[in-house]
Design an enzyme around this catalytic site. Structure first.
Site, PDB file in Angstrom:
ATOM      1  N   ASN A   1      -1.250  -7.386   7.387  1.00 29.07           N
ATOM      2  CA  ASN A   1      -0.595  -7.185   6.105  1.00 29.07           C
ATOM      3  C   ASN A   1       0.039  -8.508   5.660  1.00 29.07           C
ATOM      4  O   ASN A   1       0.831  -9.086   6.384  1.00 29.07           O
ATOM      5  CB  ASN A   1       0.491  -6.099   6.294  1.00 29.07           C
TER       6      ASN A   1
ATOM      7  N   THR B   1       6.173   0.415   2.557  1.00 27.66           N
ATOM      8  CA  THR B   1       7.159  -0.287   1.738  1.00 27.66           C
ATOM      9  C   THR B   1       6.854  -0.117   0.255  1.00 27.66           C
ATOM     10  O   THR B   1       7.767   0.072  -0.557  1.00 27.66           O
ATOM     11  CB  THR B   1       7.196  -1.776   2.132  1.00 27.66           C
TER      12      THR B   1
ATOM     13  N   GLU C   1       3.537   2.470  17.607  1.00 26.35           N
ATOM     14  CA  GLU C   1       2.701   1.259  17.765  1.00 26.35           C
ATOM     15  C   GLU C   1       2.135   1.160  19.160  1.00 26.35           C
ATOM     16  O   GLU C   1       2.860   1.402  20.129  1.00 26.35           O
ATOM     17  CB  GLU C   1       3.569   0.006  17.564  1.00 26.35           C
TER      18      GLU C   1
ATOM     19  N   GLY D   1       5.745   2.933  12.164  1.00 26.96           N
ATOM     20  CA  GLY D   1       5.319   4.124  12.898  1.00 26.96           C
ATOM     21  C   GLY D   1       5.027   3.749  14.347  1.00 26.96           C
ATOM     22  O   GLY D   1       5.226   2.598  14.773  1.00 26.96           O
TER      23      GLY D   1
ATOM     24  N   SER E   1       1.285  -0.367  10.413  1.00 27.25           N
ATOM     25  CA  SER E   1       1.444  -1.561   9.593  1.00 27.25           C
ATOM     26  C   SER E   1       0.325  -1.655   8.556  1.00 27.25           C
ATOM     27  O   SER E   1      -0.851  -1.511   8.889  1.00 27.25           O
ATOM     28  CB  SER E   1       1.449  -2.800  10.488  1.00 27.25           C
ATOM     29  N   GLY E   2       0.688  -1.878   7.311  1.00 25.02           N
ATOM     30  CA  GLY E   2      -0.305  -2.002   6.242  1.00 25.02           C
ATOM     31  C   GLY E   2      -0.639  -0.678   5.585  1.00 25.02           C
ATOM     32  O   GLY E   2      -1.425  -0.620   4.643  1.00 25.02           O
TER      33      GLY E   2
ATOM     34  N   SER F   1       4.102  -8.018   5.445  1.00 24.25           N
ATOM     35  CA  SER F   1       4.524  -7.037   6.445  1.00 24.25           C
ATOM     36  C   SER F   1       6.035  -7.080   6.662  1.00 24.25           C
ATOM     37  O   SER F   1       6.604  -8.142   6.908  1.00 24.25           O
ATOM     38  CB  SER F   1       3.788  -7.331   7.754  1.00 24.25           C
ATOM     39  N   SER F   2       6.677  -5.924   6.559  1.00 19.50           N
ATOM     40  CA  SER F   2       8.130  -5.873   6.826  1.00 19.50           C
ATOM     41  C   SER F   2       8.311  -5.956   8.330  1.00 19.50           C
ATOM     42  O   SER F   2       7.778  -5.128   9.061  1.00 19.50           O
ATOM     43  CB  SER F   2       8.745  -4.558   6.349  1.00 19.50           C
TER      44      SER F   2
HETATM   45  N1  LIG Z   1       0.133   2.511  -3.746  1.00 21.03           N
HETATM   46  C1  LIG Z   1      -0.431   1.308  -3.643  1.00 21.03           C
HETATM   47  N2  LIG Z   1      -1.203   0.821  -4.617  1.00 21.03           N
HETATM   48  C2  LIG Z   1      -1.801  -0.374  -4.533  1.00 21.03           C
HETATM   49  N3  LIG Z   1      -1.697  -1.196  -3.451  1.00 21.03           N
HETATM   50  C3  LIG Z   1      -0.935  -0.768  -2.437  1.00 21.03           C
HETATM   51  C4  LIG Z   1      -0.253   0.494  -2.458  1.00 21.03           C
HETATM   52  N4  LIG Z   1       0.408   0.637  -1.302  1.00 21.03           N
HETATM   53  C5  LIG Z   1       0.180  -0.492  -0.597  1.00 21.03           C
HETATM   54  N5  LIG Z   1      -0.618  -1.333  -1.267  1.00 21.03           N
HETATM   55  C6  LIG Z   1      -1.117  -2.657  -0.796  1.00 21.03           C
HETATM   56  O1  LIG Z   1      -1.070  -2.692   0.613  1.00 21.03           O
HETATM   57  C7  LIG Z   1      -0.222  -3.753   1.070  1.00 21.03           C
HETATM   58  C8  LIG Z   1       0.523  -3.285   2.290  1.00 21.03           C
HETATM   59  O2  LIG Z   1       1.428  -2.278   1.939  1.00 21.03           O
HETATM   60  P1  LIG Z   1       2.904  -2.196   2.554  1.00 21.03           P
HETATM   61  O3  LIG Z   1       3.467  -3.546   2.693  1.00 21.03           O
HETATM   62  O4  LIG Z   1       3.651  -1.194   1.763  1.00 21.03           O
HETATM   63  O5  LIG Z   1       2.557  -1.625   4.015  1.00 21.03           O
HETATM   64  P2  LIG Z   1       3.572  -1.178   5.151  1.00 21.03           P
HETATM   65  O6  LIG Z   1       3.125   0.152   5.627  1.00 21.03           O
HETATM   66  O7  LIG Z   1       4.965  -1.255   4.640  1.00 21.03           O
HETATM   67  O8  LIG Z   1       3.277  -2.255   6.282  1.00 21.03           O
HETATM   68  P3  LIG Z   1       4.249  -2.967   7.347  1.00 21.03           P
HETATM   69  O9  LIG Z   1       4.618  -1.921   8.349  1.00 21.03           O
HETATM   70  O10 LIG Z   1       3.378  -4.048   7.906  1.00 21.03           O
HETATM   71  O11 LIG Z   1       5.405  -3.494   6.573  1.00 21.03           O
HETATM   72  C9  LIG Z   1       0.663  -4.082  -0.119  1.00 21.03           C
HETATM   73  O12 LIG Z   1       1.089  -5.431  -0.086  1.00 21.03           O
HETATM   74  C10 LIG Z   1      -0.248  -3.803  -1.298  1.00 21.03           C
HETATM   75  O13 LIG Z   1      -1.118  -4.912  -1.494  1.00 21.03           O
END
Ligand SMILES: Nc1ncnc2c1ncn2[C@@H]1O[C@H](COP(=O)(O)OP(=O)(O)OP(=O)(O)O)[C@@H](O)[C@H]1O
Length: 673
Positions: A201, A158, A463, A461, A153-154, A204-205
């Site tokens: 996050n 996404t 957990e 991924g 997560s984070g 977070s999705s």
């Molecule tokens: N390539 C990037 N450039 C800049 N900021 C980013 C980038 N990727 C992620 N972030 C930052 O990190 C935050 C978390 O990313 P994201 O929501 O894609 O994580 P995730 O892996 O999908 O987490 P979760 O499993 O909790 O949904 C985003 O809201 C954004 O602020």
């Protein structure tokens, strides 16, 4: 490993430290770190790794490292990250390190155009290069492709998925562009209803998704299809102190026009039981803060102000979401119906219960203080207030003895039973609304003349937390399946190719995880089946289920009792309170206390009858086809549904070629040497 050799040695806070071997013992190696001369760190042989000759030279592909090991790989990522190079290859795999800020010029239109048609490795590593490789392979080989985006997560899964989506739709869309716009716009909608602020996050999705982008005979985007998995339902009723419910609730409280707010009886998040035990602050910018009326602010907001995030703004995002729904073809009445469903969930949550004192039959009644909420919920649901009251405080069952067998009887519920029935109703309504939103998105992006597709899998991924429940069990099972797929497709096939071409490459060793998957899914003695069997008993019990798991799998290498764990916290868990599974990524201790409840997707009959009687057309529609269980057995298996979904997903992945896996690691994984 010779004396004097430069190596990486494990370090508690830095991950690894660079130093020189000063002593080689029978079991341990002593290393003098370069940054602390005169001191030594002892480590086991297999935890010390040879270092590269040049400490500060990074490479775009980890496979170009002289010594490829855990430490050199991490150091390479770190060196690149320091220079704003967040992407690195390991052959076909892209690793992205979340920068948590906008890296200048990384996603500009020029950059996007630059990667079009270029082979992997021609330009610096980029998520665009992976997207383009997928596209070109699809075009040349005429076979669908998929990209698996994985990470904790984070990590940035996404965001990466969105960049790939944008890249493909903008570079390879048809000229009309409307479908592409709707595909891209599906994201804010999915995020409004399926994302939440967590401690890890802000966005977070809380569900997994597989997005298919379909292409026509000319290889232009011509539609899409989204499948979703395992929306986290517990969040709908309760969140931890620093977390929030799904964004849409706050966006409606903060950003809905006044007339909508009045019609749906909205106000500050403090008003609602399903929101006021978590964080009640809004995400705002300086500008949107000014638009917020006092009566929409919670006490916590008034005290601590707004939350800030570069991509979130609850006031603005209500309109963004509303527009995205409009672009799906929803009229203002349709949109109002959607918001009404969200409001039903909030007002239902406020219907509290108390024990009846004047009744010999026992059971509970709606608390006097909750009469107004009951009235509002009934109005929005479109049923009589008394009918809602009756449905919440009793359940209909079919008599099995006494009276006429099969006649319906009403059983009064105790306070805690009524609370959990109310929560189950709220969770069911919300998750069916989420299903409906996805159905509407899919309807708006049809792919009638599709020839091939590129699938993007964005799913949590592996957990493991201090306490792991049914959600972690499902997601880790899914990751076992993906790992098996990865082993089969990437490692095995690559090896066969090397052999075929007579390349003298050392055999890659990997642990086959088929036995772990079998433990979970095998017929009758597998954990899923045992859980379903327990749920069908007259009085299912978590401890009985847990012992059944242990008893049926006594000799299983992958299963053990928590007291055999290396961790003290697990050893405190009794045999009948949990089990430990040795997953490919590590051992996880599962607490089974809520497995039975979380695996049950059924609503009791009085609630289903209530929905059937409802005058709310959308509410009735989203429940169409739902089973009504009136017998003693009030059970629909969520685990079985998830397993069936995974079978479909794996079939789809297997039908695609050359999977690219963008494995993302968060900043916290970066070590300092
Ligand atoms: N390539 C990037 N450039 C800049 N900021 C980013 C980038 N990727 C992620 N972030 C930052 O990190 C935050 C978390 O990313 P994201 O929501 O894609 O994580 P995730 O892996 O999908 O987490 P979760 O499993 O909790 O949904 C985003 O809201 C954004 O602020």
């Amino acid at each position: 490993m010779d004396g004097g050799k430069k190596v990486w040695v494990p370090h508690a806070t830095d991950g690894f430290k660079l130093g020189r071997i000063v002593d080689i013992g029978a079991e341990l190696i002593s290393v003098e770190p370069f940054d602390a001369p005169g001191t030594t760190i002892n480590a086991a042989y297999d935890r010390c790794f040879p270092a590269e000759e040049y400490d500060n030279k990074d490479c775009e592909d980890n496979c170009s490292l002289m010594y490829l090991n855990e430490a050199t790989l991490l150091n390479n990522l770190r060196l690149r990250y320091m220079k704003n190079n967040i992407y690195t290859y390991t052959a076909n795999i892209l690793i992205a390190v979340n920068p948590y800020y906008d890296v200048p010029e990384l996603y500009t239109t020029e950059c996007r155009k630059k990667y079009s048609g270029k082979s992997l490795g021609t330009l610096p590593p980029h998520v665009y290069a992976i997207a383009d490789k997928g596209y070109r392979d699809m075009k040349v080989m005429k076979v669908s492709q998929s990209v698996i985006v994985s990470g904790e997560s984070g990590a940035g899964k996404t965001e990466s998925t969105k960049y790939i989506l944008k890249y493909l739709t903008e570079n390879y869309g048809s000229h009309a562009g409307a479908i592409e716009q709707r595909i891209v716009e599906s994201n804010p909608l999915l995020e409004a209803f399926g994302n939440a602020k967590t401690v890890r996050n802000n966005n977070s999705s809380r569900f997994g998704k597989f997005i298919e982008i379909h292409f026509d005979g000319k290889n232009a985007v011509n539609g899409g299809f989204i499948s979703h998995y395992l929306l986290e339902k517990s969040r709908i009723c309760v969140q931890s102190k620093d977390e929030r419910n799904y964004h849409i609730f706050y966006r409606m409280c903060a950003g809905s026009p006044d007339d909508l707010k009045e019609k749906l009886f909205l106000g500050s998040p403090d008003m609602f039981h399903y929101l006021n035990r978590g964080c009640t602050q809004y995400f705002c910018t300086k500008d949107s803060e000014k638009k917020l009326n006092q009566n929409r602010k919670s006490q916590q907001y008034l005290k601590s102000g707004s939350l800030h995030d570069t991509i979130l703004d609850d006031v603005r995002d209500f309109s963004v979401c509303d527009l995205a729904l409009e672009h799906l073809g929803m009229s203002s009445q349709d949109r109002f119906s959607v918001y009404t469903i969200v409001a039903i969930v909030l007002h239902l949550g406020n219907v509290a219960f108390e024990e009846k004192h004047d009744d010999t039959k026992g059971g509970c009644c709606v608390a006097a203080s909750a009469e107004k909420s009951l009235q509002i919920a009934a109005t929005l649901i479109g049923v009589d207030k008394e009918e809602l009251r009756e449905a919440l405080v009793s359940r209909v069952m079919q008599a099995t003895r006494g009276g006429v067998k099969g006649t319906a009887i009403k059983v009064p519920l105790k306070t805690y039973e009524a609370q959990s029935a109310r929560d189950a109703l709220a969770k069911s309504i919300y998750s069916k609304l989420f299903d409906y939103i996805v159905v509407r998105i899919n309807k708006a992006i049809p792919f009638s003349s599709s020839v091939n597709f590129i699938g993007l899998l964005d799913i949590a991924g592996f957990e493991y937390f201090q306490e792991n429940s049914f959600e972690q069990f499902c997601i880790n099972y899914c990751n076992e399946k993906l790992q098996q797929f990865f082993n089969e497709r990437i490692l095995k096939e690559e090896q066969i190719l090397y052999d075929k071409e007579g390349l003298n490459v050392k055999k890659i060793q990997w642990t086959d995880n088929a036995d772990c998957i079998e433990l979970i899914e095998i017929k009758s003695s597998g954990i899923f089946d045992l859980l379903d069997e327990e749920s069908k008993l007259p009085t299912p019990k978590p401890d009985h289920f847990t012992m059944e798991v242990h008893n049926h799998n006594k000799q299983h290498f992958r299963l053990s009792v928590p007291r055999k764990s290396k961790l003290k916290s697990h050893r405190d868990v009794r045999d009948d309170e949990g089990f430990l599974i040795k997953h490919f990524a590590g051992a996880v201790c599962y607490h089974t206390g809520q497995f039975i409840e979380k695996n049950n997707d059924a609503l009791h009959a009085s609630l289903m009858f209530l929905i059937q009687d409802s005058q709310n057309t959308l509410l009735k529609q989203i429940f169409e086809g739902s089973q009504v269980t009136t017998g003693k057995l009030n059970f629909i298996s969520l685990g079985s549904k998830f397993r069936a979904q995974l079978v479909l997903l794996m079939e789809k992945l297997k039908s695609t070629e050359h999977v690219r896996r963008a494995q993302l690691e968060p900043g916290s994984k970066i070590m300092t040497a």
